[in-house]
Structures are given as structure tokens and as C-alpha cells.
Design an enzyme around this catalytic site. Structure first.
Site, mmCIF file in Angstrom:
data_model
loop_
_atom_site.group_PDB
_atom_site.id
_atom_site.type_symbol
_atom_site.label_atom_id
_atom_site.label_comp_id
_atom_site.label_asym_id
_atom_site.label_seq_id
_atom_site.Cartn_x
_atom_site.Cartn_y
_atom_site.Cartn_z
ATOM 1 C CE LYS A 61 -3.985 -2.158 2.239
ATOM 2 N NZ LYS A 61 -4.913 -2.135 3.409
ATOM 3 C CG ASN A 70 -2.865 -16.807 -6.453
ATOM 4 O OD1 ASN A 70 -2.326 -15.957 -5.740
ATOM 5 N ND2 ASN A 70 -3.308 -17.966 -5.964
ATOM 6 N NE ARG A 105 -8.147 -2.642 -8.158
ATOM 7 C CZ ARG A 105 -8.858 -3.731 -8.461
ATOM 8 N NH1 ARG A 105 -9.420 -3.840 -9.672
ATOM 9 N NH2 ARG A 105 -9.004 -4.703 -7.592
ATOM 10 C CG ASP A 117 -6.869 -24.428 -5.149
ATOM 11 O OD1 ASP A 117 -6.978 -23.417 -5.854
ATOM 12 O OD2 ASP A 117 -7.490 -24.562 -4.084
ATOM 13 N N GLY A 158 -15.978 -49.770 -17.812
ATOM 14 C CA GLY A 158 -15.154 -50.932 -17.532
ATOM 15 C C GLY A 158 -15.896 -52.225 -17.813
#
Length: 409
Positions: free
Chosen positions: A82, A103, A111, A176, A240
Site C-alpha cells: 500500500k 494469483n 491496479r 488448485d 469398464g
């Protein structure tokens, strides 16, 4: 265990700036670290990445097991994003790095002024890698995503569950960690290419898109039938040949099951299995040897196998059926896996000696010259701030002390 694990150092000398959090991005950067890259997590000075407090750890107030298991072998630097000076520090690190991974939520990194174009202008050799929930051009590209969202929208849930039941989320975090593995191999490929071109790459992977890679078998089924691939319980996606499924074992606990599979293309599987379960008279019976005819007796076949497996533990069943040359696998839970000594002696499971406590965890399972990568402790928050700022940015002790005084690091 240590004798059976060693740093492969395949990526020695590669510097990675890691602004990822939770699991998808950290899984990618952890693999890079295990393969020898210097991976530096950039974290909030006050709290670190959110995964540090997720689901509890070895003791109250300590880093969570969640953070420990997805951030082994990394370094941690704290920087206040910040502040303008903090952002400049990250830009300076990116200028010295080989790889940048993030990510964050859609639009956040831009930004902050740390988007691809900004950093590529500082370092044209930078491999800039991003994990997205949904791909650019998707109608949902601005949406947030987590593993379960990716698995719902990517198709795995549609093919997971009982035939007549609702969709289920698979237990493995394919959205993930699966995404992270695809990103890692892409980064390594870009690094290899850079040796020839001298230029970096902008790599993006969407979690939804990654899931499609893991359900390619379902698309085969759709191509064959023209219909959406169905859920099929514990059987293979294509159904199967009976028998192909899980069977209950002694003593009847929640994971006391064994998977038995007979291939479409190998009638010997049935012959061998019939002998093992004490039904040798059916080994060459045309009604059972022929796979299509045997399918008509599926319920009967399953019943006779169940009658046999109920008299054995899952380990016994796997050993006896497997020894006969029939594919079989006990349903092993995390307790079974942690108790199996061969995983530890082979270095596949290793004990992380973390300052806050120990954690037995999987290493990267690929063996390099006979040994998988050695697991080193996940970093404490800001543990390597002085080291990295000194070595990467040539800041002296006075410079770093001033940054700390101002709350920038």
C-alpha cells in the site's frame, strides 16, 4: 529419510518473485523451489498471506499446517504494497528476477502497477505468470474462483459421484494444485525457451480451463456417445468390464475397500481372478470369459467377489489379487499412507522440521537420480527480508533498518 532425498538443483540460479497465496499459485512456486529455484514470497508485514492462519497449526498462533505444506523450501520477505516505496521495492525485485507469479483477484495486480506490461518494461526477460479463475474472454473472467468453483465449472463434479446421485466434488484439489502443476511446467518451458530467444513470456492459466485438461477421458466418452459423460461411481469413466469397482473388506471400516479391475483387452484377468476367489470352474466358462457375456452377469460377479473380499482385509485382498496378475488397489486413507514405512524410506513422505513444529508431508514425487527433492521448512513471516533485500537489491543494514522503521518492510 534424508539419505533418500536431495536437492536436484535443476533450477539453481533461477529467482522467483511470488505474490501468490492460498494453494494454486503457491503449489506452482513450491515445485519451482523444490527443484532448486530461489522462491521469495512477498507478504503483508502485519499478517502475511491469508493461508498462514487457515485451519490451524502445530500450536496456537503458529503458522498453519496449510501454509507449511504449500510453501516448503521458500523464502519470505515482507513488503507493504500500500506504500509507494513498497511497490518500488517489488518492482526492483522483479527487475532482478527470472519469474514473477501472482494469483490475486481480477484486476488487483494491475491496479497496484505490477501488471505484465509494467514489469516487462523493466525486465524484458521476465517470465510473468498468472493464475486466473476464468480465462480472458470468458463471460466469467471477472469472477472469483476457488478450487470447488473450478471443479464445478470445469467438469470434474459432473463425472464424480454415484450413477443416480448428485454431482460430487473430488477430494483431490485439482482446481488448485492441478492448476499449479500445469503452470509450473509452462514456466520451466518458458525458461528453457528464453535461453534461445533472450525474452520472457506472459503466461496465464485459468483454473476452469485447467480442469478440462484433467477430464479428457470424459470428452472421449462424449465423442463416442454424443451425450455428456455420466457419473459412474467408483468404476472407470467408460464403465469398464465387470468386475471393475470397489468391494468391501474386513473389518468393515469406512475405508476398508479394495478396487478390482479387469481390462477390456485381457481375458487372462478374469481367469486369474476366478481362481483367486475360489471359482476356478468359471475361469474358462464362455458365459464369464467373454467380457460382453460377463457384463450380463454383473450383479452375480460382484456378489461372488464381495463374498471373497469380506473375508480379507483390504491389504490382504490387494496382495493376493495383485500377486495373481490382476490390477487391484486397497483404498488407502491418509492414516494408511502415513503409516506405510516405504514412503518415508523412499523420501516420498518427509518430515518438515519447522520451528513451530514438525509435519510429515509429501515431497515432489519425481526421483532425480534416485532421490526426490528434499523438503525444507516453510518460511516464518519475513524471515528472509534482510537477506533478500541485501543480496537482490544491494541494500545495507542501515537502509533496511530505515525501511522497517517506516513500516514498509
Amino acid at each position: 529419510m534424508d539419505a533418500n532425498a536431495a536437492m536436484p538443483n535443476c533450477l539453481a540460479g533461477v529467482r522467483v518473485v511470488d505474490l501468490s497465496q492460498f494453494e494454486a499459485g503457491p503449489s506452482c512456486t513450491e515445485v519451482l523451489a523444490l527443484l532448486g529455484a530461489e522462491v521469495v514470497k512477498v507478504e503483508n508485514p502485519k499478517s502475511g498471506e491469508p493461508g498462514r492462519i487457515l485451519m490451524g497449526g502445530p500450536k496456537p498462533g503458529a503458522d498453519s499446517y496449510y501454509f507449511m505444506i504449500y510453501n516448503a523450501n521458500k523464502k519470505s520477505v515482507t513488503v507493504d504494497l500500500k506504500s509507494a516505496r513498497g511497490l518500488n521495492l517489488v518492482k526492483e525485485m522483479a527487475a532482478k528476477a527470472d519469474v514473477f507469479v501472482e494469483n490475486m483477484a481480477p484486476g488487483t495486480i494491475e491496479r497496484l502497477g505490477l501488471g505484465h506490461d509494467a514489469l516487462a518494461a523493466l525486465n524484458p526477460r521476465l517470465i510473468y505468470a498468472q493464475v486466473k479463475g476464468f480465462g480472458e474472454g470468458s463471460p466469467y473472467e471477472k469472477n472469483l474462483s476457488f478450487d470447488m468453483i473450478a471443479q464445478a465449472c470445469g467438469g470434474t463434479m459432473s463425472v464424480t459421484g454415484e450413477r443416480d446421485g448428485p454431482p460430487c466434488r473430488p477430494g483431490a484439489t485439482l482446481g488448485d494444485t492441478g492448476t499449479g502443476m500445469l503452470l509450473a511446467i509452462s514456466i520451466v518451458s518458458a525458461l528453457y525457451e528464453r535461453q534461445r530467444t533472450g525474452r520472457g513470456r506472459h503466461i496465464q492459466i485459468a483454473m476452469q480451463d485447467a480442469i478440462l485438461q484433467y477430464i479428457r477421458g470424459a470428452f472421449i466418452q462424449h465423442a463416442r456417445t454424443g451425450q455428456p459423460a455420466p457419473r459412474n461411481g467408483a468404476q472407470s469413466l467408460a464403465g469398464g468390464t465387470a468386475p471393475a469397482g470397489i468391494y468391501p473388506c474386513r473389518p468393515g471400516g469406512p475405508n476398508d475397500w479394495v478396487y478390482v479391475f479387469t481390462s477390456h483387452n485381457n481375458p487372462e484377468h478374469w481367469r486369474r481372478l476366478a481362481t483367486v476367489i475360489g471359482r476356478p470352474e468359471l475361469a474358462d466358462d464362455p458365459e464369464y470369459l467373454d467380457r460382453d457375456k460377463r457384463a450380463a452377469h454383473e450383479a452375480e460377479v460382484n456378489a461372488m467377489i464381495t463374498e471373497w473380499t469380506r473375508r480379507h482385509t483390504k491389504h490382504e485382498a490387494m496382495r493376493l489379487i495383485g500377486a495373481a496378475g490382476v490390477p487391484a488397489g486397497a483404498v488407502l486413507d491418509t492414516g494408511d499412507l502415513l503409516a506405510e514405512p516405504s514412503f518415508e524410506t523412499r523420501g516420498i513422505l518427509q518430515v518438515m522440521q519447522h520451528p513451530n513444529g514438525t509435519l510429515k508431508m509429501p515431497s515432489f514425487p519425481v526421483r532425480f537420480d534416485g532421490a526426490p527433492p528434499k523438503v525444507e521448512p516453510a518460511p516464518l513471516l519475513g524471515q528472509h527480508t534482510d537477506e533478500v533485500l541485501g543480496k537482490w537489491l544491494d541494500l545495507n543494514e542501515r537502509d533496511i533498518a530505515a525501511l522497517k522503521q517506516e513500516g514498509i518492510v
